[in-house]
Design a protein around this motif. Structure first.
Motif, PDB file in Angstrom:
ATOM      1  N   UNK A   1     -23.911  92.078 -31.681  1.00 63.35           N
ATOM      2  CA  UNK A   1     -25.166  92.316 -31.620  1.00 63.35           C
ATOM      3  C   UNK A   1     -26.016  91.670 -33.056  1.00 63.35           C
ATOM      4  N   UNK A   2     -25.356  91.581 -34.254  1.00 66.62           N
ATOM      5  CA  UNK A   2     -25.577  91.262 -35.425  1.00 66.62           C
ATOM      6  C   UNK A   2     -25.867  89.585 -35.101  1.00 66.62           C
ATOM      7  N   UNK A   3     -25.214  88.718 -34.702  1.00 71.54           N
ATOM      8  CA  UNK A   3     -25.501  87.627 -34.228  1.00 71.54           C
ATOM      9  C   UNK A   3     -26.471  87.311 -33.405  1.00 71.54           C
ATOM     10  N   UNK A   4     -26.779  88.034 -32.565  1.00 71.30           N
ATOM     11  CA  UNK A   4     -27.956  87.921 -31.627  1.00 71.30           C
ATOM     12  C   UNK A   4     -29.132  88.220 -32.304  1.00 71.30           C
ATOM     13  N   UNK A   5     -29.013  89.259 -33.279  1.00 73.34           N
ATOM     14  CA  UNK A   5     -30.191  89.965 -34.135  1.00 73.34           C
ATOM     15  C   UNK A   5     -30.531  88.779 -35.156  1.00 73.34           C
ATOM     16  N   UNK A   6     -29.727  88.026 -35.635  1.00 74.25           N
ATOM     17  CA  UNK A   6     -29.966  87.075 -36.577  1.00 74.25           C
ATOM     18  C   UNK A   6     -30.485  85.756 -36.003  1.00 74.25           C
ATOM     19  N   UNK A   7     -30.165  85.321 -34.819  1.00 77.87           N
ATOM     20  CA  UNK A   7     -30.576  84.214 -33.943  1.00 77.87           C
ATOM     21  C   UNK A   7     -32.215  84.713 -33.557  1.00 77.87           C
ATOM     22  N   UNK A   8     -32.567  85.871 -33.074  1.00 72.38           N
ATOM     23  CA  UNK A   8     -33.841  86.195 -32.921  1.00 72.38           C
ATOM     24  C   UNK A   8     -34.577  86.098 -34.340  1.00 72.38           C
ATOM     25  N   UNK A   9     -34.175  86.698 -35.124  1.00 72.03           N
ATOM     26  CA  UNK A   9     -34.910  86.673 -36.659  1.00 72.03           C
ATOM     27  C   UNK A   9     -35.110  85.269 -36.913  1.00 72.03           C
ATOM     28  N   UNK A  10     -34.582  84.375 -36.645  1.00 69.03           N
ATOM     29  CA  UNK A  10     -34.617  82.964 -37.020  1.00 69.03           C
ATOM     30  C   UNK A  10     -35.493  82.392 -35.871  1.00 69.03           C
ATOM     31  N   UNK A  11     -36.107  83.039 -34.901  1.00 71.67           N
ATOM     32  CA  UNK A  11     -37.262  82.310 -34.234  1.00 71.67           C
ATOM     33  C   UNK A  11     -36.451  81.832 -32.900  1.00 71.67           C
ATOM     34  N   UNK A  12     -35.400  81.918 -32.789  1.00 74.43           N
ATOM     35  CA  UNK A  12     -34.345  81.420 -31.590  1.00 74.43           C
ATOM     36  C   UNK A  12     -34.966  82.332 -30.448  1.00 74.43           C
ATOM     37  N   UNK A  13     -35.450  81.833 -29.408  1.00 74.43           N
ATOM     38  CA  UNK A  13     -36.028  82.600 -28.209  1.00 74.43           C
ATOM     39  C   UNK A  13     -34.968  82.857 -27.204  1.00 74.43           C
ATOM     40  N   UNK A  14     -33.698  82.063 -26.977  1.00 78.02           N
ATOM     41  CA  UNK A  14     -33.065  82.033 -25.764  1.00 78.02           C
ATOM     42  C   UNK A  14     -32.093  83.407 -25.932  1.00 78.02           C
ATOM     43  N   UNK A  15     -31.612  83.800 -26.997  1.00 75.06           N
ATOM     44  CA  UNK A  15     -31.048  85.245 -27.096  1.00 75.06           C
ATOM     45  C   UNK A  15     -31.490  86.223 -26.593  1.00 75.06           C
ATOM     46  N   UNK A  16     -32.929  86.319 -27.170  1.00 81.51           N
ATOM     47  CA  UNK A  16     -33.768  87.407 -26.328  1.00 81.51           C
ATOM     48  C   UNK A  16     -33.972  87.094 -25.067  1.00 81.51           C
ATOM     49  N   UNK A  17     -34.137  86.051 -24.560  1.00 81.81           N
ATOM     50  CA  UNK A  17     -34.357  85.820 -23.122  1.00 81.81           C
ATOM     51  C   UNK A  17     -33.198  86.212 -22.323  1.00 81.81           C
ATOM     52  N   UNK A  18     -32.040  86.052 -22.943  1.00 79.82           N
ATOM     53  CA  UNK A  18     -30.510  86.279 -21.980  1.00 79.82           C
ATOM     54  C   UNK A  18     -30.751  87.713 -22.046  1.00 79.82           C
ATOM     55  N   UNK A  19     -30.705  88.468 -23.212  1.00 79.85           N
ATOM     56  CA  UNK A  19     -30.697  90.022 -23.201  1.00 79.85           C
ATOM     57  C   UNK A  19     -31.880  90.611 -22.254  1.00 79.85           C
ATOM     58  N   UNK A  20     -33.024  90.049 -22.428  1.00 81.53           N
ATOM     59  CA  UNK A  20     -34.081  90.748 -21.575  1.00 81.53           C
ATOM     60  C   UNK A  20     -33.760  90.839 -20.100  1.00 81.53           C
ATOM     61  N   UNK A  21     -32.908  89.561 -19.704  1.00 82.11           N
ATOM     62  CA  UNK A  21     -32.792  89.466 -18.470  1.00 82.11           C
ATOM     63  C   UNK A  21     -31.793  90.458 -17.717  1.00 82.11           C
ATOM     64  N   UNK A  22     -30.775  90.567 -18.914  1.00 89.55           N
ATOM     65  CA  UNK A  22     -29.622  91.258 -18.616  1.00 89.55           C
ATOM     66  C   UNK A  22     -29.907  92.815 -18.537  1.00 89.55           C
ATOM     67  N   UNK A  23     -30.836  93.208 -19.103  1.00 84.80           N
ATOM     68  CA  UNK A  23     -31.368  94.647 -19.081  1.00 84.80           C
ATOM     69  C   UNK A  23     -33.039  94.628 -18.667  1.00 84.80           C
ATOM     70  N   UNK A  24     -33.145  94.062 -17.529  1.00 90.15           N
ATOM     71  CA  UNK A  24     -34.445  94.415 -16.928  1.00 90.15           C
ATOM     72  C   UNK A  24     -34.673  95.438 -16.076  1.00 90.15           C
TER      73      UNK A  24
END
Length: 234
Positions: free
Chosen positions: A135-158
């Motif tokens: 989760x921390x890795x995903x959060x750091x990536x999202x905080x840095x402006x990387x969109x793909x982790x958010x898209x992956x999680x968003x699809x997984x929890x749709x």
């Protein structure tokens, strides 16, 4: 069913104004102000006379303030919000609809995006090292402006899904469940109180769901930054 919208504010007058506009029309709105000196209380009294304002001279933290606000609430259900969150049009009714549609669920967390529409991580798995590292890795990536982790999680929890915990920035919880676990643990000033709260709910047999069908705009960090300073001073 009566819904009480309950929030805590500290030095975020303009954010609080936007938030209160978005929950206007609720059955009841209660705000605890934790010793703000930025004119927040004057603004609430002047622009939102229907809001019940509880003013504290100090900042005891989020958990204590939420518990105080809930002790004054009369609703069968509670929408607990940070002042940096904004609901969209019609979403107050959407909160009530979820309570009626999913009677087996006691607490709901919702999909969150920032003011630009970028996805935010607002739920998590059991408090285990492996989950937290991921989760921390995903959060750091999202905080840095990387969109793909958010898209992956968003699809997984749709779809609405049981989760270990939901972010405390916006929680819909039945009053019965909140009272059963005696609310938030006041030894938490800020951060992790939401995880603890959700784990205690589930330990008592209450179900916690992440529901992505309703999206909350969360200006993440705006309110927390103010409280983090207060926490350091405390």
């Amino acid at each position: 069913m009566k819904l009480s919208c309950v929030g805590v504010s500290y030095e975020v007058r303009d954010l609080l104004r936007d938030c209160l506009v978005s929950v206007s029309g609720a059955d009841e709105v209660i705000v605890v102000d934790n010793g703000s000196r930025d004119g927040s209380c004057d603004m609430v009294r002047r622009e939102f006379p229907e809001v019940r304002l509880l003013e504290r001279p100090d900042n005891p933290g989020f958990s204590t303030a939420i518990n105080l606000a809930v002790s004054h609430a009369r609703g069968d259900a509670l929408f607990l919000f940070n002042p940096d969150c904004v609901l969209g049009d019609g979403q107050l009714q959407g909160l009530k609809q979820r309570l009626q549609r999913y009677p087996e669920v006691s607490a709901f967390g919702f999909r969150q995006v920032d003011e630009r529409g970028a996805f935010q991580l607002a739920h998590g798995g059991p408090p285990r090292l492996s989950y937290e590292l991921a989760r921390n890795l995903a959060q750091r990536a999202i905080d840095r402006g990387w969109r793909w982790p958010g898209r992956v999680i968003d699809r997984a929890y749709s779809r609405p899904t049981p989760v270990a915990w939901i972010a405390g920035s916006s929680i819909l919880v039945r009053r019965e469940a909140f009272d059963a676990v005696e609310g938030f643990d006041e030894t938490f000033f800020l951060y992790f109180e939401d995880i603890d709260f959700c784990l205690r709910l589930q330990a008592d047999g209450y179900k916690v769901d992440y529901d992505p069908t309703l999206t909350v705009t969360h200006r993440r960090g705006e309110s927390a930054s103010k409280n983090a300073v207060a926490a350091e001073r405390g």
